[in-house]
Design an enzyme around this catalytic site. Structure first.
Site, PDB file in Angstrom:
ATOM      1  N   LYS A  97       0.609  -1.386   0.084  1.00  0.00           N
ATOM      2  CA  LYS A  97      -0.028   0.434  -0.101  1.00  0.00           C
ATOM      3  C   LYS A  97       0.732   1.125   0.269  1.00  0.00           C
ATOM      4  O   LYS A  97       1.777   1.042   0.771  1.00  0.00           O
ATOM      5  CB  LYS A  97      -1.157   0.437   1.308  1.00  0.00           C
ATOM      6  CG  LYS A  97      -1.757   1.379   1.288  1.00  0.00           C
ATOM      7  CD  LYS A  97      -2.843   0.859   2.242  1.00  0.00           C
ATOM      8  CE  LYS A  97      -1.605   2.151   3.909  1.00  0.00           C
ATOM      9  NZ  LYS A  97      -2.277   3.231   4.056  1.00  0.00           N
TER      10      LYS A  97
ATOM     11  N   GLU B 234      -9.132   7.952   3.575  1.00  0.00           N
ATOM     12  CA  GLU B 234      -8.956   7.888   5.041  1.00  0.00           C
ATOM     13  C   GLU B 234      -9.527  10.140   5.566  1.00  0.00           C
ATOM     14  O   GLU B 234      -9.560  11.015   4.462  1.00  0.00           O
ATOM     15  CB  GLU B 234      -7.652   8.041   5.318  1.00  0.00           C
ATOM     16  CG  GLU B 234      -7.530   7.954   6.675  1.00  0.00           C
ATOM     17  CD  GLU B 234      -5.923   8.296   7.688  1.00  0.00           C
ATOM     18  OE1 GLU B 234      -5.491   8.431   8.626  1.00  0.00           O
ATOM     19  OE2 GLU B 234      -5.520   7.875   7.082  1.00  0.00           O
TER      20      GLU B 234
END
Length: 272
Positions: A116, A184
Site C-alpha cells: 500500500k 481516510e
C-alpha cells in the site's frame, strides 16, 4: 500442515469477488494476527506501527526494515487474510524504480500479498509501473498520514475545492491499476461518490458506510491505544482497562508474596 490441508489465503482477486464488505484491520505482531485472521479478509501492516507500537509522533520515521520485520510476523501469524504492507515514507516517492525495489524487497522477504502506498494523481505513474510488473497495489487517498504536515494536521478532508482534487486522485489511482484504495478521514458524501465512480475496492476509515470495505487500527478498535483516538473510531472492546487491572492485580500479588504460590513452583508442597 500439508498443502492439502492448508487454508487458502485471500488474494486481491478474491477480495474483489467478495459479496460482502471487505473486513480489514491493522496488525503488527504474530499473536494479534492469529487472533484477527479468522475474522478478517485483509490484514494491513500499517506504518501506523510507528505511533502505536513505537510511540512515535507520526509515521515519518518508520523504516523499510521495520515494515519487513512486522510484515514477516503478521504473515507467520495468519493463514486466511490477505496481508498488505505499507511502503514507508521516503521509500517510494523518488521514482517508480525506487518504489519497485522497495516493494519487491518487502514482498520477497515477507510473503505479503500486496503493498500500500499513499498518493493520488502524482503517484499514478508509480502505481502503473508497479502493477505492470506484478506488484498488486492498494492506494491511499483523502487524508494521507505521511503528508500530515502538508495537510495541516490530522483532520477531515474533502470540503469545497479539495473534493475535486480527491476525486481526481481516486480516479487516477484506480485507472493506474490499484485494485483497492483506502479513503481516510474524508467527507462522507465524497467517499460515497468515489465508491460509485471507481471500479477499485474502496476501503473506508472515517469515510462512508457505502465503501467496499472498512479498516481500523486494531489497537484503536480494541481499546488498547488511547494516546490519540480519532472521531471515526468505534471501540468494540476495552482491553486497555482489562490490561491495567490485570497488571495491578499481578503487582499486588507480587508485593504481598501471594504470587508465586505452590501451584507455580516446582518442588514446593501444594497446600491440601
Amino acid at each position: 500442515m500439508s498443502k492439502h490441508g492448508a487454508t487458502k489465503r485471500h488474494t486481491p482477486r478474491s477480495l474483489a469477488a467478495l459479496e460482502t464488505p471487505v473486513v480489514a484491520l491493522t496488525a503488527y505482531t504474530a499473536p494479534m494476527a492469529k487472533l484477527m485472521d479468522p475474522h478478517c479478509d485483509l490484514l494491513l501492516v500499517g506504518d501506523s506501527l510507528g505511533m502505536v507500537v513505537y510511540g512515535m509522533d507520526s509515521t515519518l520515521a518508520v523504516t523499510t526494515d521495520m515494515m519487513i520485520a512486522h510484515g514477516q510476523a503478521v504473515v507467520r501469524g495468519s493463514q486466511r487474510a490477505c496481508v498488505a504492507i505499507d511502503l514507508p515514507f521516503g521509500s517510494y516517492q523518488e521514482s517508480p524504480e525506487q518504489a519497485f525495489r522497495t516493494s519487491a524487497d518487502i514482498m520477497a522477504r515477507t510473503g505479503a500479498g500486496c503493498v500500500k502506498l499513499e498518493g493520488g494523481v502524482e503517484m499514478a505513474e508509480t502505481i502503473r509501473f508497479l502493477t505492470q510488473r506484478g506488484i498488486p497495489v492498494i492506494g491511499h487517498i483523502g487524508l494521507k498520514p505521511q503528508a500530515v504536515h502538508t495537510h495541516g494536521g490530522f483532520r477531515t478532508v474533502g470540503r469545497g475545492d479539495e473534493a475535486d482534487q480527491i476525486m481526481q486522485d481516486a480516479k487516477a489511482v484506480s485507472d493506474a491499476g490499484a485494485f483497492a484504495m483506502v479513503i481516510e478521514s474524508t467527507m462522507e458524501p465524497l467517499a460515497r461518490a468515489i465508491t460509485e465512480a471507481v471500479p477499485a475496492i474502496t476501503i473506508g476509515i472515517g469515510a462512508s458506510p457505502a465503501c467496499g470495505g472498512q479498516v481500523l487500527v486494531g489497537e484503536d478498535m480494541l481499546g488498547l491505544f488511547s494516546d490519540f483516538t480519532p472521531r471515526f473510531v468505534k471501540r468494540f472492546g476495552n482491553l486497555g482497562a482489562e490490561v491495567d487491572k490485570a497488571v495491578a492485580d499481578y503487582a499486588a500479588a507480587v508485593r504481598s508474596r501471594e504470587f508465586p504460590g505452590p501451584d507455580q513452583c516446582v518442588g514446593l508442597a501444594k497446600k491440601s
